[in-house]
Each structure stands twice: as C-alpha cells, then as structure tokens.
Design a protein around this motif. Structure first.
Motif, mmCIF file in Angstrom:
data_model
loop_
_atom_site.group_PDB
_atom_site.id
_atom_site.type_symbol
_atom_site.label_atom_id
_atom_site.label_comp_id
_atom_site.label_asym_id
_atom_site.label_seq_id
_atom_site.Cartn_x
_atom_site.Cartn_y
_atom_site.Cartn_z
ATOM 1 N N LYS A 15 0.868 -1.289 0.207
ATOM 2 C CA LYS A 15 0.024 0.047 0.159
ATOM 3 C C LYS A 15 0.767 1.361 0.076
ATOM 4 O O LYS A 15 0.629 2.387 -0.504
ATOM 5 N N LEU A 16 2.067 1.035 0.541
ATOM 6 C CA LEU A 16 2.922 2.394 0.793
ATOM 7 C C LEU A 16 4.215 2.115 0.106
ATOM 8 O O LEU A 16 4.882 1.315 0.205
ATOM 9 N N SER A 17 4.493 2.835 -1.118
ATOM 10 C CA SER A 17 5.590 2.676 -2.190
ATOM 11 C C SER A 17 6.894 2.840 -1.318
ATOM 12 O O SER A 17 7.791 2.402 -1.560
ATOM 13 N N VAL A 18 6.836 3.929 -0.329
ATOM 14 C CA VAL A 18 8.251 4.633 0.057
ATOM 15 C C VAL A 18 7.899 4.880 1.509
ATOM 16 O O VAL A 18 6.885 5.523 1.829
ATOM 17 N N TYR A 46 13.167 -2.906 -1.274
ATOM 18 C CA TYR A 46 14.405 -2.079 -1.190
ATOM 19 C C TYR A 46 14.914 -1.518 0.248
ATOM 20 O O TYR A 46 13.941 -0.960 0.581
ATOM 21 N N GLU A 47 16.181 -1.231 0.180
ATOM 22 C CA GLU A 47 16.552 -0.721 1.440
ATOM 23 C C GLU A 47 17.696 0.158 1.084
ATOM 24 O O GLU A 47 18.665 -0.358 0.435
ATOM 25 N N SER A 97 9.105 -0.037 -2.062
ATOM 26 C CA SER A 97 8.611 -1.169 -2.676
ATOM 27 C C SER A 97 8.997 -1.253 -4.253
ATOM 28 O O SER A 97 9.181 -0.200 -4.753
ATOM 29 N N HIS A 98 9.118 -2.545 -4.816
ATOM 30 C CA HIS A 98 9.266 -2.815 -6.227
ATOM 31 C C HIS A 98 8.278 -2.081 -7.107
ATOM 32 O O HIS A 98 8.166 -1.771 -8.200
ATOM 33 N N LYS A 99 6.936 -1.869 -6.289
ATOM 34 C CA LYS A 99 5.756 -1.215 -7.062
ATOM 35 C C LYS A 99 6.187 0.192 -7.674
ATOM 36 O O LYS A 99 5.760 0.797 -8.695
ATOM 37 N N LEU A 100 7.251 0.819 -6.849
ATOM 38 C CA LEU A 100 7.519 2.351 -7.177
ATOM 39 C C LEU A 100 8.359 2.021 -8.736
ATOM 40 O O LEU A 100 8.434 3.045 -9.241
ATOM 41 N N LEU A 101 8.908 0.943 -9.102
ATOM 42 C CA LEU A 101 9.667 0.814 -10.277
ATOM 43 C C LEU A 101 8.760 0.239 -11.537
ATOM 44 O O LEU A 101 9.211 -0.183 -12.460
ATOM 45 N N ASN A 106 2.443 -4.357 -19.018
ATOM 46 C CA ASN A 106 2.099 -5.814 -18.838
ATOM 47 C C ASN A 106 2.281 -6.071 -17.324
ATOM 48 O O ASN A 106 2.119 -7.296 -17.079
ATOM 49 N N GLY A 107 2.899 -5.434 -16.581
ATOM 50 C CA GLY A 107 2.702 -5.781 -15.187
ATOM 51 C C GLY A 107 3.901 -6.345 -14.784
ATOM 52 O O GLY A 107 4.007 -6.887 -13.570
ATOM 53 N N THR A 108 5.115 -6.722 -15.599
ATOM 54 C CA THR A 108 6.333 -7.241 -15.051
ATOM 55 C C THR A 108 6.922 -6.133 -14.326
ATOM 56 O O THR A 108 6.877 -4.953 -14.358
ATOM 57 N N ASP A 109 7.992 -6.737 -13.388
ATOM 58 C CA ASP A 109 9.040 -5.736 -12.802
ATOM 59 C C ASP A 109 10.297 -5.865 -13.043
ATOM 60 O O ASP A 109 10.894 -6.824 -13.461
ATOM 61 N N GLY A 110 10.769 -4.803 -13.026
ATOM 62 C CA GLY A 110 12.097 -4.450 -13.316
ATOM 63 C C GLY A 110 12.841 -4.500 -11.882
ATOM 64 O O GLY A 110 12.143 -4.241 -10.870
ATOM 65 N N LEU A 111 14.164 -4.824 -11.866
ATOM 66 C CA LEU A 111 14.858 -4.639 -10.454
ATOM 67 C C LEU A 111 15.991 -3.843 -10.638
ATOM 68 O O LEU A 111 16.511 -3.660 -11.743
ATOM 69 N N LEU A 112 16.505 -3.471 -9.639
ATOM 70 C CA LEU A 112 17.685 -2.314 -9.516
ATOM 71 C C LEU A 112 18.756 -3.330 -8.772
ATOM 72 O O LEU A 112 18.424 -3.622 -7.671
ATOM 73 N N LEU A 113 19.918 -3.160 -9.230
ATOM 74 C CA LEU A 113 20.909 -4.016 -8.558
ATOM 75 C C LEU A 113 22.165 -2.971 -8.450
ATOM 76 O O LEU A 113 22.441 -2.146 -9.306
ATOM 77 N N PRO A 114 22.973 -3.275 -7.314
ATOM 78 C CA PRO A 114 24.292 -2.501 -7.209
ATOM 79 C C PRO A 114 25.179 -2.699 -8.501
ATOM 80 O O PRO A 114 25.322 -3.641 -9.029
#
Length: 300
Positions: A15-18, A46-47, A97-101, A106-114
């Motif tokens: 419910k809460l993106s950040v 994410y943190e 949350s990954h919702k922010l990204l 189509n509802g797929t999720d991207g990921l951010l990695l170091p």
C-alpha cells in the motif's frame, strides 16, 4: 534468519511505496531494534542505509562492510543482511517497494541492482556536488525524525499526508535516477517473464521460516503456479540466485545460528537441515562462508 513482511517503521509495502526516517540513538548502549543492531534478515522491498554519525558493521550476504559517516548502502529485495557492533548515533533509513519501479504496461517488474563501486565494495561515499548527494540532502530535510530506543507509544509510519508522500516518492525516484547515471546501479528487466515479486512471497517466507524442509523444485514451482522452466528462469531473475543456491544459503544461515547458539554437533545440524551427508554439508558451508562449520564455531 528473519523474514520481514512490513516496513521496519510500519506500513504495508503493498500500500505504501516509500517510507523513510532519520533515526537518532539517544542511548549510550545501542538496543537491538529498528536498525541499530539487527540479526540476519531479508525482505521483498529495497533498503537504503546512509550513516550520518557513528560507525557500525553490516554483513551483506556473508561480506562484512564497515559503515562510517557518509557511507551509502543499497540493498535489493531478498538480500540477506544484518547490522553488527553498532555505535551509530544517527542514520537515514529508506525503504521502497518494487511497485515504485513498475512502469511497464504488462505488469512485469524491473529490478535495480548495485553496480560499479557500490557492487565491488558493498558501499560508497557519496561525493558533494553529485546528484545523488543532493537527493540525499533533500530526503534528510523531508523525512520524519525518530529517537531510539523507540517508546511503545511511538506511532508507526503507516501513511504520509499527500504532499509529503508526493515529495518522498519524487526524491526517491530522483535519487535512483542519479545513481543509475553515476553507474552505481544497473537495471535488470526481462519482458519475456510476466511475473510479479508478490507471487514469490509465500514461497520465500516458507523457505526462510522452515529451512529444514527440503522442498523439491517441482513442488516449489507448483506452489507459485508456474511451469518448471519458467520458475527456474524467474527465480534466478528476481532473486539473483538459482533455487538450489538460495535454499543452500538459507540452510547455511540457519546452521550458523545453531553452531553459535546451540551445543548440537556438526553431524546433528547436518541431519536436522537435511543436507544428506556431513561431507556435503561441509562443502556447501565452506563455499558460502569461506570456512568449515567446525572452524566457524571455534571462531565465535
């Protein structure tokens, strides 16, 4: 090892993106709560951890990182981490949350990695004058301030008023954009795998809370309503580990806890966690931690 389903400061990631806050430790002896000292854990959000005053040690997937003032850490979903030997007086802790990204149709999720220096060392010192440093300063000015140890009546952050929520989301996205431009993050995205992180949540929670259960990959795929081949590819994409490697890591983390906090023998721990044989247990443990179970116990 712990599995967190809600943000440490409160609030549901669905419910809460950040959510973010500056935590100030008012005690001379840091308590084991809210990010000062914290045992091994992971979560599906994410943190970002930014040290303001004092020092501490972070263990990130088995790597020890010392944080000093100005140290910036970025932890992707399901990264196993802990906070040790903390004498920090102040820190910025940001979760999103990954919702922010999720900008895809189509509802797929991207990921951010170091990436770059952040990937090599586990942390970076953000330089004054850079976009990322300026974004951190804006976040510091806008997020709530929480004194620790937190009192029972301290309210959790379950939502923000609309203006504050808008600014927090905007500052976080700006920070991520700057980190990408500075080569400290890299995107991971695959259009061919239409899957949301939530579909893995129940499975991951089960693996972490029951590491002694040897769950076959075929059954794990069925639990997520995926074909075997799609499950294998999706699991690796989302978590960065193969299914087998992730299960071994979880079992080794539990073995570390037992070696440190119980009198069970190496053989008993191997049997309890269903490694099949002591020799296989020794080999996997050393691969993940760099030492044998007995050496790990003797070093504690």
């Amino acid at each position: 090892m712990l599995y967190q389903e809600i943000y440490p400061a409160g609030g549901d990631p669905h419910k809460l993106s950040v959510t973010g806050a500056v935590y100030t430790n008012e005690s001379t002896t840091p308590p084991n709560c809210l990010g000062l000292n914290y045992p091994p854990h992971c979560h599906l959000f994410y943190e970002i951890d930014y040290t303001l005053e004092g020092v501490c040690q972070h263990e990130l997937d088995g790597r020890l990182v010392e944080a000093v003032p100005g140290s910036f850490l970025f932890l992707p979903p399901l990264s196993v981490h802990s906070v040790l030997n903390s004498s920090r007086k102040s820190k910025l802790l940001l979760h999103f949350s990954h919702k922010l990204l999720n900008f895809s149709s189509n509802g797929t999720d991207g990921l951010l990695l170091p990436s770059g220096e952040l990937q090599r060392h586990g942390f970076v010192q953000l330089r004054e004058g850079t976009g990322s440093y300026d974004c951190i300063q804006k976040l510091l000015a806008d997020v709530p301030k929480i004194s620790l140890p937190a009192l029972e009546e301290t309210p959790s952050i379950k939502e923000y008023p609309f203006p504050e929520s808008l600014r927090l989301n905007a500052h976080t996205l700006s920070l991520l954009s700057c980190l990408l431009d500075e080569g400290l993050l890299r995107p991971e995205f695959n259009d061919s795998l239409p899957i949301r992180l939530e579909e893995m949540q129940a499975l991951i929670n089960r693996l972490i809370t029951h590491p002694e259960e040897k769950l076959p990959m075929e059954k794990a795929a069925a639990l997520t309503h995926m074909s075997y081949s799609n499950f294998c590819r999706s699991f690796k994409l989302i978590l960065g580990y193969s299914y087998v490697d992730f299960c071994n890591m979880i079992r080794v983390r539990r073995a570390q806890e037992l070696l440190q906090n119980s009198r069970k023998s190496v053989t008993e721990i191997s049997t309890l966690l269903n490694f099949g044989s002591v020799s296989y247990f020794n080999r996997i443990f050393k691969k993940i931690t760099g030492c044998t179970p007995l050496a790990y116990r003797n070093s504690r």
